[in-house]
Design a protein around this motif. Structure first.
Motif, PDB file in Angstrom:
ATOM      1  N   ALA A 142       5.359  38.337  57.605  1.00 37.75           N
ATOM      2  CA  ALA A 142       6.409  38.854  56.707  1.00 37.75           C
ATOM      3  C   ALA A 142       6.047  39.023  55.245  1.00 37.75           C
ATOM      4  N   ASP A 143       4.525  38.350  54.519  1.00 36.71           N
ATOM      5  CA  ASP A 143       4.690  38.068  53.252  1.00 36.71           C
ATOM      6  C   ASP A 143       4.065  39.416  53.373  1.00 36.71           C
ATOM      7  N   ALA A 144       2.915  39.618  53.872  1.00 38.00           N
ATOM      8  CA  ALA A 144       2.621  40.825  54.127  1.00 38.00           C
ATOM      9  C   ALA A 144       3.251  41.799  53.960  1.00 38.00           C
ATOM     10  N   HIS A 145       4.130  41.885  55.323  1.00 42.85           N
ATOM     11  CA  HIS A 145       4.934  43.453  54.798  1.00 42.85           C
ATOM     12  C   HIS A 145       5.939  43.797  53.591  1.00 42.85           C
ATOM     13  N   GLN A 195       9.666  36.413  68.883  1.00 40.22           N
ATOM     14  CA  GLN A 195      10.994  35.123  67.967  1.00 40.22           C
ATOM     15  C   GLN A 195      10.544  35.536  66.987  1.00 40.22           C
ATOM     16  N   PRO A 196      10.177  34.442  66.015  1.00 37.35           N
ATOM     17  CA  PRO A 196       9.714  34.671  65.048  1.00 37.35           C
ATOM     18  C   PRO A 196       9.528  35.772  64.148  1.00 37.35           C
ATOM     19  N   LEU A 197       8.278  36.981  64.502  1.00 38.46           N
ATOM     20  CA  LEU A 197       8.819  38.341  63.683  1.00 38.46           C
ATOM     21  C   LEU A 197      10.733  38.789  63.345  1.00 38.46           C
ATOM     22  N   LEU A 198      11.037  38.291  64.754  1.00 37.81           N
ATOM     23  CA  LEU A 198      12.617  39.435  65.028  1.00 37.81           C
ATOM     24  C   LEU A 198      13.194  38.882  64.009  1.00 37.81           C
ATOM     25  N   LYS A 199      13.959  37.683  63.874  1.00 36.23           N
ATOM     26  CA  LYS A 199      13.973  36.896  63.228  1.00 36.23           C
ATOM     27  C   LYS A 199      14.165  37.285  61.769  1.00 36.23           C
ATOM     28  N   MET A 200      12.612  37.264  61.057  1.00 38.56           N
ATOM     29  CA  MET A 200      12.050  37.918  59.755  1.00 38.56           C
ATOM     30  C   MET A 200      13.027  39.232  59.649  1.00 38.56           C
ATOM     31  N   GLY A 201      13.477  39.572  60.683  1.00 37.43           N
ATOM     32  CA  GLY A 201      13.466  41.210  60.388  1.00 37.43           C
ATOM     33  C   GLY A 201      11.608  42.222  60.269  1.00 37.43           C
ATOM     34  N   VAL A 202      10.334  41.529  60.465  1.00 40.40           N
ATOM     35  CA  VAL A 202       9.386  41.766  60.791  1.00 40.40           C
ATOM     36  C   VAL A 202       9.427  42.625  62.105  1.00 40.40           C
TER      37      VAL A 202
END
Length: 141
Positions: free
Chosen positions: A45-48, A69-76
Motif C-alpha cells: 500500500a505504501d509503495a502503491h 484480504q488485506p490488499l482488498l481492505k486497503m484498496g491496493v
C-alpha cells in the motif's frame, strides 16, 4: 549448503525505481501468517501510494487468500499471475454455492451447482424432470 552459496549476500537492487532508490532488504518476524500478510500488504500500500510496483511471491496457492484480504481492505490493486485469485478457484465457488443455497433455497443457480458437486448422476434431463414436477418453476425445485 555449499561453501559458495553460503558466501552469497542478499541485497536490494541498486537501480532506481520510479525516482526512488530501492529500499534495503530487511527481515521481519511476524507472529503468524496473517500478521505477515498484513505487513506485506502495508508495504504494498505504501509503495502503491508512491507510484511504485511490488511483487509478492508465495510458495502455496493457499497463501493467496491471506495476502488478498488485506490488499482488498486497503484498496491496493493487485493481480495474480500463474494461478487463480482465491475466489476464482473451483472449490471456493462450490462452497459459496452451497452457502448461498443454504441461505436462500430459491437460488436456482446455486442449487444447480450443488447438484453437480460431488457428482450425483443428476444431469440436465433429470433436472428438467425436477423442474417439470415443480410446476415449471425452477426456483420451486
Amino acid at each position: 549448503l555449499s561453501p559458495v552459496r553460503s558466501q552469497l549476500l542478499l541485497r536490494a537492487a541498486a537501480r532506481e525505481q520510479g525516482g526512488a532508490r530501492a529500499p534495503p532488504v530487511s527481515l521481519v518476524l511476524a507472529a503468524d501468517s496473517r500478521d505477515e500478510a498484513a505487513f506485506a500488504a502495508a508495504v504494498a500500500a505504501d509503495a502503491h501510494a508512491r507510484g511504485l510496483s511490488v511483487a509478492m511471491l508465495y510458495r502455496k496457492n493457499m497463501q493467496a487468500l491471506e495476502l488478498e484480504q488485506p490488499l482488498l481492505k486497503m484498496g491496493v490493486p493487485y493481480s495474480v499471475s500463474q494461478g487463480k485469485a482465491f475466489a476464482e478457484r473451483v472449490e471456493v465457488k462450490d462452497l459459496m454455492a452451497y452457502l448461498l443455497w443454504l441461505d436462500n433455497p430459491s437460488a436456482y443457480t446455486a442449487f444447480k451447482r450443488c447438484l453437480g458437486v460431488p457428482k450425483r448422476g443428476v444431469g440436465d434431463a433429470s433436472l428438467e424432470k425436477l423442474v417439470a414436477a415443480a410446476g415449471g418453476e425452477a426456483a420451486a425445485v
